[in-house]
Structure formats: structure tokens, C-alpha cells
Motif scaffolding. Structure first.
Motif, PDB file in Angstrom:
ATOM      1  N   LEU A 146       0.836  -1.200   0.000  1.00  0.00           N
ATOM      2  CA  LEU A 146       0.000   0.000   0.000  1.00  0.00           C
ATOM      3  C   LEU A 146       0.875   1.257   0.000  1.00  0.00           C
ATOM      4  CD1 LEU A 146      -2.882  -0.298   2.619  1.00  0.00           C
ATOM      5  CD2 LEU A 146      -3.101   0.135   0.167  1.00  0.00           C
ATOM      6  N   LEU A 147       1.835   1.267   0.906  1.00  0.00           N
ATOM      7  CA  LEU A 147       2.728   2.408   1.031  1.00  0.00           C
ATOM      8  C   LEU A 147       3.940   2.020   1.865  1.00  0.00           C
ATOM      9  CD1 LEU A 147       2.046   3.315   4.141  1.00  0.00           C
ATOM     10  CD2 LEU A 147       0.180   4.574   3.063  1.00  0.00           C
ATOM     11  N   LYS A 148       4.946   2.905   1.824  1.00  0.00           N
ATOM     12  CA  LYS A 148       6.182   2.619   2.545  1.00  0.00           C
ATOM     13  C   LYS A 148       6.797   3.927   3.040  1.00  0.00           C
ATOM     14  CE  LYS A 148       8.629   2.710  -1.844  1.00  0.00           C
ATOM     15  NZ  LYS A 148       9.183   1.915  -2.950  1.00  0.00           N
ATOM     16  N   TYR A 149       7.494   3.822   4.165  1.00  0.00           N
ATOM     17  CA  TYR A 149       8.312   4.932   4.643  1.00  0.00           C
ATOM     18  C   TYR A 149       9.759   4.455   4.661  1.00  0.00           C
ATOM     19  CZ  TYR A 149      10.748   8.179   7.579  1.00  0.00           C
ATOM     20  OH  TYR A 149      11.677   9.068   8.042  1.00  0.00           O
ATOM     21  N   LEU A 150      10.584   5.132   3.871  1.00  0.00           N
ATOM     22  CA  LEU A 150      12.018   4.813   3.865  1.00  0.00           C
ATOM     23  C   LEU A 150      12.815   5.942   4.502  1.00  0.00           C
ATOM     24  CD1 LEU A 150      12.342   3.268   0.272  1.00  0.00           C
ATOM     25  CD2 LEU A 150      11.807   2.127   2.428  1.00  0.00           C
ATOM     26  N   SER A 151      12.472   7.190   4.151  1.00  0.00           N
ATOM     27  CA  SER A 151      13.135   8.360   4.722  1.00  0.00           C
ATOM     28  C   SER A 151      12.353   9.593   4.270  1.00  0.00           C
ATOM     29  CB  SER A 151      14.588   8.457   4.271  1.00  0.00           C
ATOM     30  OG  SER A 151      14.649   8.674   2.875  1.00  0.00           O
ATOM     31  N   GLY A 152      12.761  10.779   4.740  1.00  0.00           N
ATOM     32  CA  GLY A 152      12.145  12.015   4.265  1.00  0.00           C
ATOM     33  C   GLY A 152      10.863  12.352   4.992  1.00  0.00           C
TER      34      GLY A 152
END
Lengths: 115, 113
Positions: free
Chosen positions: A47-53
């Protein structure tokens, strides 16, 4: 070692209502965070991802999630759900510091959208 | 859009038999994984594979399990002597980067009787 807690095993909502699926994680290292959806009799779809930023992450199908490092949370939200959003949702974490690349999953939250 | 494929979709086997579950990862991916999901439970990591060798395995992945990339496209999971508790949905996944997004196949449902 990492772990993921999804506090709600089942969430029933009415169509067009907002929804929040909660996810908390535990890790001794910094992490990447993911939400996967599993429709009945199908595999896992990202669905979605958090890697950085930016801590606010937008995904497919109108979903978004916010990474909160101080609360070690990554809750999934949608302002208005559809019947077709009925599925099981899994929060997952992996290490961002090299070493292990495995995904550690929570137990899942079954979202049921009623007419 | 490229996708991970798995065969068969459903495998029924008797306890003690060997099974091989097959996966075709996305063609330019370098990291390969197997996970399993016992009915009603969470998805659990089994093993990761990179550069033709196992890079990490879980406690579940004991001597009864093995993985292989026999050619440039297939990635297989073998269970030598199946047990009732091996009944689960087995997912293959692949990724381009270590720790990056993993793309999952539709799964193979293994039923051990």
C-alpha cells in the motif's frame, strides 16, 4: 530484533466513514516501515512505505500513513472508505541499517466496510 | 507490470512426503525471500537468498527446508519430509535492494494431511 503490534484485530466501519488502523513497532535500530493489504484469497500488495524524508506518506487507493518516531507508530488512515477496501491490512518493519533485510509483520487488522 | 508468480496455487500432500514450491521472481531482482502464513496467524519470515546463497534464515527454517535457484529464473523452496504443522500459505517475494520494497507472489497454499 524488531516487533510490530497492531492493536486492533478487527475494525468494522461504514462506507464513506474515515478509518485509522494502528501500528506500533519496537526496534533497537532505525527502520523502514510498510503497510501491505491482502484481499481475500490473494497475496500481499504494498500500500505504502516509509524509507526516509517526509513523515507523511501517501499510498495507493487513497491511503496515507504517518511515521511518528517518538511514539514509534505508523498508523494507516483513509478519510473515506469504500466497500472494496474490505481486506486484511498488515504493518511491517525492516532494518534500515544493513544486516537483516527480512520483513517483520504484525498480526494484521481485518477491515470490514459495511454499506 | 512485472510480477512474482508462484506454482502451484494449491498443493496437497501426505505427511512425510517431499514438496517443492516454485517461484519466478521479477526478472531484474536480486534478493529473494520465502515467508509463510499459517491460517489465522501472522506472516513469518523463513529465509532470504542473495548471490546464490542463503543470507538469513529464521528458526523455522530447519534442516527440513532448503532453497535453490536452479536457473536464472526459478526460486524454489523444498520441504523434505512434510509435517502437519507445515500446512500454511507460502509466499515468495523479491526485491532489487537489501531492505527495500519486497514484491510478493500470490502464494501457494500447502495442505499436509
Amino acid at each position: 530484533a524488531q516487533s510490530v503490534t497492531q492493536l486492533d484485530s478487527q475494525v468494522p466501519v461504514f462506507e464513506e466513514a474515515p478509518v485509522e488502523l494502528r501500528c506500533n513497532y519496537s526496534s533497537s535500530v532505525s527502520v523502514y516501515l510498510f503497510w501491505y493489504v491482502q484481499y481475500p484469497n490473494q497475496g500481499l500488495q504494498l500500500l505504502l512505505k516509509y524509507l526516509s524524508g517526509s513523515t507523511l506518506v501517501k499510498g495507493i487507493n487513497g491511503f496515507e500513513a504517518e511515521f511518528n518516531k517518538s511514539q514509534t507508530s505508523f498508523h494507516l488512515r483513509k478519510p473515506s472508505v469504500h466497500i472494496s477496501d474490505t481486506a486484511e491490512y498488515f504493518c511491517a518493519v525492516s532494518s534500515s541499517q544493513g544486516g537483516s533485510e527480512k520483513l517483520v509483520f504484525g498480526k494484521g487488522t481485518k477491515l470490514t466496510v459495511n454499506p | 507490470e512485472p510480477e512474482v508468480t508462484q506454482t502451484p496455487s494449491h498443493q496437497v500432500t501426505q505427511m512425510g512426503q517431499e514438496v517443492i514450491l516454485r517461484c519466478v521472481p521479477i526478472s531484474n531482482h536480486l534478493y529473494f525471500y520465502w515467508y509463510r502464513q499459517i491460517l489465522g496467524q501472522k506472516v513469518e519470515f523463513l529465509v532470504s537468498f542473495y548471490n546464490n546463497e542463503i543470507s538469513e534464515k529464521s528458526e523455522i527454517f530447519d534442516d527440513q527446508f532448503s532453497v535453490e535457484r536452479p536457473d536464472g529464473s526459478n526460486f524454489t523452496l523444498k520441504i523434505r519430509s512434510t509435517k502437519l504443522e507445515d500446512s500454511a500459505m507460502y509466499f515468495c517475494a523479491s526485491s532489487t535492494d537489501r531492505g527495500g520494497e519486497q514484491y510478493f507472489g500470490p502464494g501457494t497454499r500447502l495442505t499436509v494431511t
